[in-house]
Design a protein around this motif. Structure first.
Motif, PDB file in Angstrom:
ATOM      1  N   SER A 175       6.844   1.363   3.189  1.00 37.45           N
ATOM      2  CA  SER A 175       5.495   1.727   2.732  1.00 37.45           C
ATOM      3  C   SER A 175       4.815   0.589   1.978  1.00 37.45           C
ATOM      4  O   SER A 175       3.588   0.611   1.797  1.00 37.45           O
ATOM      5  CB  SER A 175       5.555   2.965   1.831  1.00 37.45           C
ATOM      6  OG  SER A 175       6.320   2.707   0.665  1.00 37.45           O
ATOM      7  N   PHE A 176       5.579  -0.416   1.552  1.00 32.95           N
ATOM      8  CA  PHE A 176       5.006  -1.541   0.819  1.00 32.95           C
ATOM      9  C   PHE A 176       3.963  -2.295   1.643  1.00 32.95           C
ATOM     10  O   PHE A 176       3.106  -2.968   1.080  1.00 32.95           O
ATOM     11  CB  PHE A 176       6.110  -2.498   0.367  1.00 32.95           C
ATOM     12  CG  PHE A 176       6.789  -2.098  -0.913  1.00 32.95           C
ATOM     13  CD1 PHE A 176       7.017  -0.755  -1.201  1.00 32.95           C
ATOM     14  CD2 PHE A 176       7.212  -3.034  -1.829  1.00 32.95           C
ATOM     15  CE1 PHE A 176       7.643  -0.363  -2.378  1.00 32.95           C
ATOM     16  CE2 PHE A 176       7.840  -2.662  -3.014  1.00 32.95           C
ATOM     17  CZ  PHE A 176       8.049  -1.323  -3.283  1.00 32.95           C
ATOM     18  N   GLN A 177       4.023  -2.179   2.968  1.00 30.71           N
ATOM     19  CA  GLN A 177       3.067  -2.895   3.810  1.00 30.71           C
ATOM     20  C   GLN A 177       1.640  -2.358   3.660  1.00 30.71           C
ATOM     21  O   GLN A 177       0.678  -3.016   4.054  1.00 30.71           O
ATOM     22  CB  GLN A 177       3.500  -2.827   5.270  1.00 30.71           C
ATOM     23  CG  GLN A 177       3.544  -1.427   5.858  1.00 30.71           C
ATOM     24  CD  GLN A 177       4.155  -1.391   7.240  1.00 30.71           C
ATOM     25  OE1 GLN A 177       3.842  -2.227   8.082  1.00 30.71           O
ATOM     26  NE2 GLN A 177       5.038  -0.434   7.485  1.00 30.71           N
ATOM     27  N   TYR A 178       1.510  -1.166   3.072  1.00 33.44           N
ATOM     28  CA  TYR A 178       0.189  -0.553   2.905  1.00 33.44           C
ATOM     29  C   TYR A 178      -0.318  -0.621   1.462  1.00 33.44           C
ATOM     30  O   TYR A 178      -1.388  -0.080   1.159  1.00 33.44           O
ATOM     31  CB  TYR A 178       0.237   0.919   3.333  1.00 33.44           C
ATOM     32  CG  TYR A 178       0.744   1.139   4.738  1.00 33.44           C
ATOM     33  CD1 TYR A 178      -0.023   0.783   5.840  1.00 33.44           C
ATOM     34  CD2 TYR A 178       2.001   1.701   4.965  1.00 33.44           C
ATOM     35  CE1 TYR A 178       0.440   0.974   7.130  1.00 33.44           C
ATOM     36  CE2 TYR A 178       2.475   1.909   6.250  1.00 33.44           C
ATOM     37  CZ  TYR A 178       1.688   1.540   7.329  1.00 33.44           C
ATOM     38  OH  TYR A 178       2.150   1.740   8.609  1.00 33.44           O
ATOM     39  N   LEU A 179       0.417  -1.249   0.571  1.00 31.37           N
ATOM     40  CA  LEU A 179       0.123  -1.144  -0.859  1.00 31.37           C
ATOM     41  C   LEU A 179      -0.662  -2.318  -1.444  1.00 31.37           C
ATOM     42  O   LEU A 179      -0.849  -2.376  -2.655  1.00 31.37           O
ATOM     43  CB  LEU A 179       1.433  -0.985  -1.646  1.00 31.37           C
ATOM     44  CG  LEU A 179       2.240   0.289  -1.369  1.00 31.37           C
ATOM     45  CD1 LEU A 179       3.479   0.330  -2.247  1.00 31.37           C
ATOM     46  CD2 LEU A 179       1.390   1.538  -1.590  1.00 31.37           C
ATOM     47  N   THR A 180      -1.131  -3.235  -0.619  1.00 30.88           N
ATOM     48  CA  THR A 180      -1.834  -4.411  -1.138  1.00 30.88           C
ATOM     49  C   THR A 180      -3.045  -4.023  -1.980  1.00 30.88           C
ATOM     50  O   THR A 180      -3.244  -4.545  -3.082  1.00 30.88           O
ATOM     51  CB  THR A 180      -2.274  -5.331   0.002  1.00 30.88           C
ATOM     52  OG1 THR A 180      -1.119  -5.822   0.685  1.00 30.88           O
ATOM     53  CG2 THR A 180      -3.061  -6.527  -0.532  1.00 30.88           C
ATOM     54  N   ILE A 181      -3.845  -3.092  -1.488  1.00 28.61           N
ATOM     55  CA  ILE A 181      -5.056  -2.705  -2.215  1.00 28.61           C
ATOM     56  C   ILE A 181      -4.695  -1.990  -3.519  1.00 28.61           C
ATOM     57  O   ILE A 181      -5.385  -2.152  -4.540  1.00 28.61           O
ATOM     58  CB  ILE A 181      -5.959  -1.804  -1.337  1.00 28.61           C
ATOM     59  CG1 ILE A 181      -7.308  -1.556  -2.027  1.00 28.61           C
ATOM     60  CG2 ILE A 181      -5.283  -0.508  -0.999  1.00 28.61           C
ATOM     61  CD1 ILE A 181      -8.156  -2.790  -2.192  1.00 28.61           C
ATOM     62  N   VAL A 182      -3.603  -1.215  -3.514  1.00 25.02           N
ATOM     63  CA  VAL A 182      -3.159  -0.510  -4.727  1.00 25.02           C
ATOM     64  C   VAL A 182      -2.691  -1.516  -5.775  1.00 25.02           C
ATOM     65  O   VAL A 182      -3.083  -1.455  -6.946  1.00 25.02           O
ATOM     66  CB  VAL A 182      -2.031   0.479  -4.392  1.00 25.02           C
ATOM     67  CG1 VAL A 182      -1.495   1.127  -5.669  1.00 25.02           C
ATOM     68  CG2 VAL A 182      -2.513   1.537  -3.413  1.00 25.02           C
ATOM     69  N   VAL A 183      -1.845  -2.453  -5.340  1.00 22.54           N
ATOM     70  CA  VAL A 183      -1.336  -3.476  -6.255  1.00 22.54           C
ATOM     71  C   VAL A 183      -2.491  -4.332  -6.776  1.00 22.54           C
ATOM     72  O   VAL A 183      -2.554  -4.654  -7.971  1.00 22.54           O
ATOM     73  CB  VAL A 183      -0.282  -4.360  -5.551  1.00 22.54           C
ATOM     74  CG1 VAL A 183       0.133  -5.530  -6.437  1.00 22.54           C
ATOM     75  CG2 VAL A 183       0.941  -3.526  -5.177  1.00 22.54           C
ATOM     76  N   GLY A 184      -3.421  -4.681  -5.891  1.00 28.76           N
ATOM     77  CA  GLY A 184      -4.578  -5.470  -6.310  1.00 28.76           C
ATOM     78  C   GLY A 184      -5.408  -4.742  -7.351  1.00 28.76           C
ATOM     79  O   GLY A 184      -5.846  -5.336  -8.342  1.00 28.76           O
ATOM     80  N   GLY A 185      -5.627  -3.429  -7.129  1.00 32.21           N
ATOM     81  CA  GLY A 185      -6.400  -2.647  -8.088  1.00 32.21           C
ATOM     82  C   GLY A 185      -5.724  -2.558  -9.441  1.00 32.21           C
ATOM     83  O   GLY A 185      -6.376  -2.680 -10.487  1.00 32.21           O
TER      84      GLY A 185
END
Length: 267
Positions: free
Chosen positions: A235-245
């Motif tokens: 699921s980490f492949q979808y978390l860029t925007i979450v981590v960025g936020g």
């Protein structure tokens, strides 16, 4: 929020000032293009000799490069000059003058010193990305392109956060070049290649402590159909925007804390 049109006007003035001298702007555009194209070509030559790195082919590794370059350039539009020059502004006392204005200090600084010359970096970053997708014969759907745009936004927030996190300590220590080099150069150099080639400790650091791997490595897993997660959940492949936020929110809070506890140098 009432001052947003004013911030936008500062940005337009910067763009107009850069493009007024079209020959100089074009030369800057081309010179930066030559620089990034040369680096792209050198990376291609290096990978051509080794054929692949831990199962990643030439254009797959260069896809990582293009994601990093594009998101960095988008962040640098607003963050490069404002935050890399912050120590000098504090030391000279120029930052004190900025705080006297009835505007949000961060937004004012980012809009007033918007760097239009990064248009060339973004252009070539997207061009390299297109070349990689063409060579890899990636058949992306409309949803995939929307996800790619979201990934670039998330990566931009991570890159912008890095600028802010390394600048805020200037409120207490004027010279922090070693910190800037550590986070903006040393750590960033790891994500030029797939983090799966590094020991587990480096992977953990680039994922949980200094989460630069979300800029390119994890989202690339989705677009390139890879499965190099190893230590972490797919699921980490979808978390860029979450981590960025999360990172950008933390950076803004740290900035506010720094402003609140800032004491003038008296220059």
């Amino acid at each position: 929020m009432e001052h947003l049109p004013l911030y936008w006007r500062f940005i337009r003035i910067n763009i107009k000032a850069k493009t007024e001298y079209r020959a100089a702007f074009l030369l800057t555009f081309l010179s930066r293009g030559v620089l990034w194209s040369t680096e792209f070509a050198l990376l291609w030559v290096l990978l051509y000799q080794f054929k692949s790195i831990a199962g990643w082919g030439q254009y797959e590794v260069m896809f990582l490069y293009s994601l990093n370059l594009t998101s960095y350039s988008l962040a640098a539009f607003f963050c490069f000059h404002p935050f890399t020059k912050l120590p000098a502004k504090i030391q000279s006392g120029e930052f004190d003058e900025l705080l006297t204005k009835p505007l949000n200090p961060m937004l004012y600084l980012m809009s007033r010193e918007f760097t239009a010359s990064y248009f060339s970096n973004v252009t070539f970053g997207l061009l390299f990305m297109g070349v990689c997708m063409y060579k890899l014969q990636l058949a992306l759907s409309v949803w995939d392109y929307l996800l790619l745009a979201v990934v670039l936004i998330g990566g931009t927030l991570i890159q912008a956060s890095a600028f802010i996190y390394t600048a805020v300590p200037s409120f207490w220590m004027v010279r922090n070049n070693s910190l800037i080099n550590l986070f903006m150069n040393d750590f960033k150099s790891f994500i030029r290649y797939p983090i799966s080639i590094y020991p587990a400790s480096i992977q953990v650091m680039l994922t949980l402590i200094v989460p630069y791997a979300f800029i390119n490595f994890y989202p690339a897993q989705y677009f390139l159909n890879k499965s190099d997660f190893l230590l972490f959940h797919p699921s980490f492949q979808y978390l860029t925007i979450v981590v960025g936020g999360i990172m950008f929110t933390g950076a803004c809070l740290l900035w506010k804390f720094g402003i609140k506890h800032y004491h003038s140098t008296g220059s």
